[in-house]
Enzyme design. Structure first.
Site, short mmCIF file in Angstrom:
data_model
loop_
_atom_site.label_atom_id
_atom_site.label_comp_id
_atom_site.label_asym_id
_atom_site.label_seq_id
_atom_site.Cartn_x
_atom_site.Cartn_y
_atom_site.Cartn_z
N HIS A 155 1.01 -0.94 -0.32
CA HIS A 155 -0.03 -0.26 0.23
C HIS A 155 0.81 0.94 -0.34
O HIS A 155 0.55 2.08 -0.13
CB HIS A 155 -0.93 -0.27 1.33
CG HIS A 155 -1.78 -0.79 1.44
ND1 HIS A 155 -3.48 -0.85 2.11
CD2 HIS A 155 -2.00 -1.99 -0.12
CE1 HIS A 155 -3.62 -2.06 2.01
NE2 HIS A 155 -3.62 -2.06 0.29
N ASP A 207 -4.17 4.53 1.87
CA ASP A 207 -5.65 4.07 2.77
C ASP A 207 -4.90 5.84 4.24
O ASP A 207 -5.86 5.59 4.72
CB ASP A 207 -5.36 2.60 3.97
CG ASP A 207 -5.29 1.51 3.42
OD1 ASP A 207 -5.66 1.49 2.03
OD2 ASP A 207 -5.03 0.58 3.86
N ASP A 242 -1.12 -5.09 10.63
CA ASP A 242 -1.70 -5.68 9.07
C ASP A 242 -0.07 -6.50 8.75
O ASP A 242 -0.07 -6.04 8.61
CB ASP A 242 -2.82 -5.58 8.76
CG ASP A 242 -2.96 -6.57 7.52
OD1 ASP A 242 -2.24 -7.93 7.26
OD2 ASP A 242 -3.74 -6.01 6.49
N GLU A 291 -3.04 -9.40 12.77
CA GLU A 291 -3.43 -9.84 10.92
C GLU A 291 -2.16 -9.93 10.39
O GLU A 291 -1.14 -9.81 9.90
CB GLU A 291 -4.51 -8.63 10.41
CG GLU A 291 -5.48 -8.65 9.25
CD GLU A 291 -6.17 -7.67 8.93
OE1 GLU A 291 -6.47 -6.89 9.52
OE2 GLU A 291 -5.69 -7.53 7.15
N ASP A 315 -7.50 -12.43 7.62
CA ASP A 315 -8.06 -11.16 6.90
C ASP A 315 -7.08 -12.68 4.93
O ASP A 315 -8.02 -12.99 4.51
CB ASP A 315 -7.24 -10.19 6.09
CG ASP A 315 -7.30 -9.30 5.29
OD1 ASP A 315 -8.52 -10.16 4.09
OD2 ASP A 315 -6.44 -8.79 4.57
N LYS A 340 -14.66 -8.41 4.10
CA LYS A 340 -14.30 -7.90 2.92
C LYS A 340 -16.04 -7.62 2.35
O LYS A 340 -15.59 -8.92 1.50
CB LYS A 340 -13.28 -7.82 2.20
CG LYS A 340 -11.48 -7.44 2.62
CD LYS A 340 -10.45 -7.55 2.49
CE LYS A 340 -9.61 -7.50 2.62
NZ LYS A 340 -9.04 -7.56 2.02
N HIS A 368 -12.57 -2.38 5.09
CA HIS A 368 -12.58 -1.24 4.02
C HIS A 368 -12.07 -1.86 2.95
O HIS A 368 -11.23 -3.47 3.09
CB HIS A 368 -12.68 -0.06 4.07
CG HIS A 368 -10.56 -0.14 4.48
ND1 HIS A 368 -9.58 1.42 4.41
CD2 HIS A 368 -9.64 -0.64 4.85
CE1 HIS A 368 -8.44 0.44 4.67
NE2 HIS A 368 -8.96 -0.13 5.04
N ARG A 369 -11.51 -1.57 1.68
CA ARG A 369 -10.54 -2.29 1.07
C ARG A 369 -9.64 -0.87 0.46
O ARG A 369 -9.71 -0.12 0.79
CB ARG A 369 -11.27 -2.47 -0.71
CG ARG A 369 -11.92 -3.84 -1.07
CD ARG A 369 -11.39 -4.62 0.32
NE ARG A 369 -10.36 -5.63 -0.01
CZ ARG A 369 -10.55 -6.56 -0.62
NH1 ARG A 369 -11.61 -6.90 -1.23
NH2 ARG A 369 -8.60 -6.69 -1.19
P1 PGA Z 1 -6.32 -4.19 0.34
O1 PGA Z 1 -6.15 -4.30 1.63
O2 PGA Z 1 -8.07 -3.85 -0.24
O3 PGA Z 1 -5.89 -3.66 -0.52
O4 PGA Z 1 -6.35 -5.92 0.31
C1 PGA Z 1 -7.02 -4.53 2.75
C2 PGA Z 1 -6.23 -4.67 4.28
O5 PGA Z 1 -5.04 -5.98 4.07
O6 PGA Z 1 -7.22 -4.54 4.90
ZN ZN Z 2 -5.00 -7.80 5.65
#
Ligand code: PGA
Ligand code: ZN
Length: 429
Positions: A155, A207, A242, A291, A315, A340, A368-369
Site C-alpha cells: 500500500h 489507505d 496488519d 492480522e 484476512d 471484506k 474497507h479495501r
Molecule cells: P486490500 O487491503 O484491500 O488491498 O486487500 C486491505 C487489508 O488488507 O486490510
Molecule cells: Zn489485511
C-alpha cells in the site's frame, strides 16, 4: 417495490473503475458503489473486469454494468426491497457460478447494497437498524475504529514490509472521542515524522496512513508510540498491525526487505524467527491484534500467534470465505474474522459469515479495501452487526472519512442509546 435499476462506471480512490448503481423504488433513489482491493486468491468472489488493455488498462467494468442494466434489472424489478435474502438469492440463481463470475461479484454486490438501503427506507428505519433486523440482532454498537496511521507493504512506496500499523482507541468513551484520539495521534505522528525524516516522510499510502521511508517494524512502532505519548492518552490507545505476510512470503521464508532494491538477503526470516519477532514486539509495545502474521496457507504458524497476542485476525487467510472460516474455526487457527464484503458478494452472505464468527465467538472486523469509494455502507453494517471493530483506514482522505463520519452521524442519531464497544471490542454480541 423496485421500479428501476441503473448502473454506471465510476472511479474508486485509486482512480480505477468500479461499479455504481442507482436503484429506484416508489420511495426514491438509492445509490451504492463497491470497493476493490488486491485479490487474495482463488476463494474470493470474482470481480468482473473487461480486460481490454486499451481501456483503463484492462480495468473497465462495462460488462458488469451491462449485466446490471439488463439481466439483474429484469430479474429484480417488481421485487420488495425489504426482502434482502430473496433479492440476493435471485442474483445468485441468475449467476449460477460459485464465485459470481458470470454476472460479476462487483455487479451483484452493488445491487445488494443499494437494495439494502432501499429496504431501510421502505421500512422507515435507519440503515443500521434494518441490517440488525436482517441479522436478527437487537443490540446496536458503535465499533472501535482501527485507524491505519502508518502504511507499508503493497500500500505504500516505502521499504516497510508490513502493510499497516494501526491504533485502536479502546479507552475512549464514545466513537466521537475515539475519532478525536485517532486524529490527534495522526497529527502528532505527522509532526514526529517530519522532525525525523523531513516533510517528504509525511506522504501517505493508499489507505491514508503516513508512509515515511522506514524499513523496520520497530522503527514504525516507535514513531507511533512517541505520537501516542504526545497526545497524553497513553494506555487508552492500543496498537495493532496488519502484516499481510502473504505478500512477502518466499517459499518457507519471509522477506522483510521485499521492497528494497539492494537487498542483502539478511532479512529473510523463517517461521520460527517470525514467531520470535512477534513475541518481542508484543512484549515491547501495546499490540492487541495481529492480522495475517503468516502466509495465507501457513495455518500452523498462524495458530501459534494465538499464544502471543490477544487477537489474531484472518484476512488473506480467510478471504471472507465460509469454507475457510469453518476450517479455521475447527482448527482454532485465529480468533477474529476480517470481513471484506466484496470478497463474498452479497449483504445476506456477509451477515451469514459474521454469524459463523459470532457463534465461536470470534472478534469481527468489518473492513474497507485499498480501493474505496465514498459509499459509507460498511459503517452502518458494523453498527447493525455489532461487529465491535471497523477498519477503514487513516483518519485522513475522504473515502476513509466517509465511513468514520457516518459513524459520527449514527452515534448522534442514537443519542443516549449509543454504545461504544470500547474495551469489549472483541465481544459485544
Ligand atoms: P486490500 O487491503 O484491500 O488491498 O486487500 C486491505 C487489508 O488488507 O486490510
Ligand atoms: Zn489485511
Amino acid at each position: 417495490v423496485i421500479t428501476k435499476i441503473k448502473a454506471r462506471q465510476i472511479l474508486d480512490s485509486r482512480g480505477i473503475p468500479t461499479v455504481e448503481v442507482d436503484l429506484f423504488t416508489h420511495k426514491g433513489m438509492f445509490r451504492a458503489s463497491v470497493p476493490s482491493g488486491d485479490p487474495s486468491g482463488m476463494y474470493e468472489a470474482l470481480e468482473l473486469r473487461d480486460g481490454d488493455k486499451g481501456t483503463y488498462l484492462g480495468n473497465s467494468v462495462n460488462r458488469a454494468i451491462k449485466n446490471i442494466n439488463e439481466r439483474i434489472s429484469e430479474a429484480l424489478v417488481g421485487m420488495d426491497p425489504i426482502l434482502q435474502s430473496q433479492i440476493d438469492q435471485a442474483m445468485i440463481d441468475l449467476d449460477k457460478t460459485e464465485k459470481k463470475g458470470e454476472l460479476g461479484a462487483n455487479a451483484i454486490l452493488a445491487v445488494s447494497i443499494a437494495a439494502c438501503k432501499a429496504g431501510a427506507v421502505e421500512k422507515e428505519v435507519p440503515l443500521y437498524k434494518h441490517i440488525a433486523d436482517l441479522a436478527g440482532k437487537t443490540n446496536l454498537t458503535l465499533p472501535v475504529p482501527a485507524f491505519t496511521v502508518i502504511s507499508g507493504g503493497k500500500h505504500a512506496g516505502n521499504n516497510l514490509a508490513i502493510q499497516d500499523i494501526m491504533i485502536l482507541p479502546i479507552g475512549a468513551s464514545s466513537f466521537g472521542e475515539a475519532l478525536q484520539m485517532g486524529s490527534e495521534t495522526y497529527h502528532h505522528l505527522k509532526a514526529v515524522i517530519a522532525e525525523k525524516y523531513g516533510a517528504h516522510g509525511c506522504n501517505v499510502g493508499e489507505d491514508g496512513g503516513l508512509a515515511p521511508n522506514i524499513s523496520s517494524i520497530r522503527e514504525g512502532l516507535d514513531l507511533v508510540k512517541e505520537a501516542i505519548n504526545r497526545t497524553g492518552y497513553n494506555e487508552k490507545i492500543k496498537m495493532a498491525i496488519d502484516v499481510a505476510a502473504t505478500d512477502f512470503c518466499k517459499g518457507t521464508k519471509y522477506d522483510l526487505d521485499f521492497k528494497s532494491p539492494n537487498k542483502s538477503g539478511q532479512n529473510f526470516k523463517s517461521g520460527e524467527d517470525m514467531i520470535e519477532m512477534y513475541k518481542e514486539l508484543c512484549a515491547d509495545y501495546p499490540i492487541v491484534s495481529i492480522e495475517d502474521p503468516f502466509d495465507k496457507e501457513d495455518w500452523e504458524h498462524t495458530k501459534s500467534v494465538l499464544q502471543i497476542c490477544q487477537q489474531v485476525v484472518g484476512d488473506d487467510l480467510l478471504m471472507s470465505n465460509p469454507k475457510r472460516i469453518e476450517r479455521a474455526i475447527h482448527d482454532s487457527t485465529c480468533n477474529a474474522l476480517l470481513l471484506k464484503i466484496n470478497q463474498i458478494g452479497t449483504v445476506t452472505e456477509a451477515i451469514e459469515v459474521v454469524k459463523l464468527a459470532n457463534d465461536v465467538p470470534w472478534g469481527v472486523v468489518i473492513s474497507h479495501r485499498s480501493g474505496e469509494t465514498e459509499d459509507s455502507f460498511i459503517a452502518d453494517l458494523s453498527v447493525g452487526l455489532a461487529s465491535g471493530q471497523i477498519k477503514a483506514g487513516a483518519p485522513c482522505r475522504g473515502e476513509r472519512l466517509a465511513k468514520y463520519n457516518q459513524l459520527l452521524h449514527i452515534e448522534e442519531e442514537l443519542g443516549d442509546h449509543a454504545i461504544y464497544a470500547g474495551e469489549d471490542y472483541r465481544q459485544c454480541l
